[in-house]
Design a protein around this motif. Structure first.
Motif, mmCIF file in Angstrom:
data_model
loop_
_atom_site.group_PDB
_atom_site.id
_atom_site.type_symbol
_atom_site.label_atom_id
_atom_site.label_comp_id
_atom_site.label_asym_id
_atom_site.label_seq_id
_atom_site.Cartn_x
_atom_site.Cartn_y
_atom_site.Cartn_z
ATOM 1 N N MET A 1 1.078 -1.169 0.467
ATOM 2 C CA MET A 1 -0.217 -0.082 0.362
ATOM 3 C C MET A 1 0.076 0.966 0.279
ATOM 4 N N VAL A 2 2.433 1.170 0.775
ATOM 5 C CA VAL A 2 2.996 2.037 1.202
ATOM 6 C C VAL A 2 3.364 2.660 -0.250
ATOM 7 N N VAL A 3 3.773 1.723 -0.918
ATOM 8 C CA VAL A 3 4.440 1.821 -2.217
ATOM 9 C C VAL A 3 4.079 2.627 -3.156
ATOM 10 N N ASN A 4 2.751 1.650 -3.583
ATOM 11 C CA ASN A 4 1.877 2.241 -4.570
ATOM 12 C C ASN A 4 1.629 3.434 -4.674
ATOM 13 N N LYS B 1 4.366 5.881 -5.421
ATOM 14 C CA LYS B 1 4.313 5.620 -6.899
ATOM 15 C C LYS B 1 3.157 6.899 -7.432
ATOM 16 N N LYS B 2 1.780 7.158 -6.682
ATOM 17 C CA LYS B 2 0.898 7.710 -7.305
ATOM 18 C C LYS B 2 1.559 9.375 -6.551
ATOM 19 N N ILE B 3 1.813 9.784 -5.615
ATOM 20 C CA ILE B 3 2.795 11.281 -5.606
ATOM 21 C C ILE B 3 3.516 11.526 -6.272
ATOM 22 N N VAL B 4 4.336 10.188 -6.791
ATOM 23 C CA VAL B 4 5.415 10.836 -7.432
ATOM 24 C C VAL B 4 5.716 10.984 -8.996
ATOM 25 N N HIS B 5 4.479 10.430 -9.178
ATOM 26 C CA HIS B 5 3.342 10.130 -11.026
ATOM 27 C C HIS B 5 2.742 12.021 -10.500
ATOM 28 N N ALA B 6 2.132 12.473 -9.186
ATOM 29 C CA ALA B 6 1.734 13.086 -9.397
ATOM 30 C C ALA B 6 2.378 15.003 -9.523
ATOM 31 N N LEU B 7 3.420 14.549 -8.782
ATOM 32 C CA LEU B 7 4.781 15.223 -8.892
ATOM 33 C C LEU B 7 4.706 15.654 -10.421
ATOM 34 N N LEU C 1 9.482 6.731 -12.807
ATOM 35 C CA LEU C 1 9.424 7.790 -12.658
ATOM 36 C C LEU C 1 11.114 7.847 -11.359
ATOM 37 N N CYS C 2 10.963 6.474 -10.078
ATOM 38 C CA CYS C 2 12.264 6.375 -9.209
ATOM 39 C C CYS C 2 12.125 5.530 -9.094
ATOM 40 N N ARG C 3 12.877 5.233 -8.234
ATOM 41 C CA ARG C 3 12.885 3.345 -7.265
ATOM 42 C C ARG C 3 11.784 3.656 -6.316
#
Length: 214
Positions: free
Chosen positions: A10-13, A16-22, A41-43
């Motif tokens: 859940m944390v990873v998913n 990923k959503k946060i980084v995509h939004a960024l 976008l990042c690891r």
């Protein structure tokens, strides 16, 4: 255990959503670490530690690359990304995001095509929004929208309906003319042309206050 694995996932998913939004909010500040992994976008990794009572606490780490030469991420960007992480991108910005990813993978042709489609989708959406505030019969609305196929017709319709647009001459020169050459002449655009098309599309959406998320 299963609980730890589920929590970590859940944390990873969500990360990923946060980084995509960024990346959508401030695309110049985030770069992918490699060019050979699509849609990365990042690891992002997660570790789990246990306290003295045996309670597990997931720890998330993000290994990304920030481009200090251009737009740095602000606290507002991060706050906005977290707020909208679970929302979907609006159609124009989803296409613009695709165009940005095309640039990162050196696919100039696809980037130009996505930029052109993003502009046309935005224009059609503005026409639909205009009709919602009028008493124009639905059947007539559908007929008009069906006939408004392509940038030139959409531009003329927006003008006739007094729907405000901006950068139209630049959009024509930097995006649509190149798109026409790509589709009808087999032209392969340069990086400069693809990047110019991307920036033109992005600035146009920003100046028209097109919503990023929905």
């Amino acid at each position: 255990d299963n609980v730890s694995q589920d929590t970590s996932l859940m944390v990873v998913n969500f990360a990923k959503k946060i980084v995509h939004a960024l990346q959508v909010l401030n695309p110049e500040a985030i770069r992918i670490p490699t060019d050979d992994v699509p849609n990365v976008l990042c690891r992002i990794g997660v570790a789990v530690e246990f306290d003295s009572s045996g309670k597990h606490n997931p720890i998330m780490y993000i290994a990304s690359m920030l481009d200090g030469r251009k737009g740095r991420l602000s606290f507002g960007d991060l706050k906005n990304a977290i707020k909208n992480a679970n929302k979907s991108l609006s159609a124009p910005y989803e296409l613009l995001d695709n165009a940005n990813n095309n640039l990162l993978r050196y696919d100039w042709r696809a980037s130009v095509l996505n930029c052109a489609t993003a502009i046309e989708v935005m224009m059609k959406k503005r026409i639909i929004d205009y009709f919602q505030g009028t008493e124009v019969p639905v059947n007539l609305q559908k007929h008009v929208l069906k006939q408004a196929d392509g940038f030139s017709k959409l531009k003329d319709l927006c003008k006739n309906l007094s729907i405000p647009l901006c950068n139209i001459s630049k959009v024509q020169d930097d995006i649509m003319t190149i798109r026409h050459r790509v589709i009808h002449g087999g032209y392969e655009p340069t990086y400069e042309e693809a990047y110019g098309a991307y920036m033109c599309a992005r600035n146009t959406l920003l100046e028209l206050s097109v919503p990023i998320f929905e």
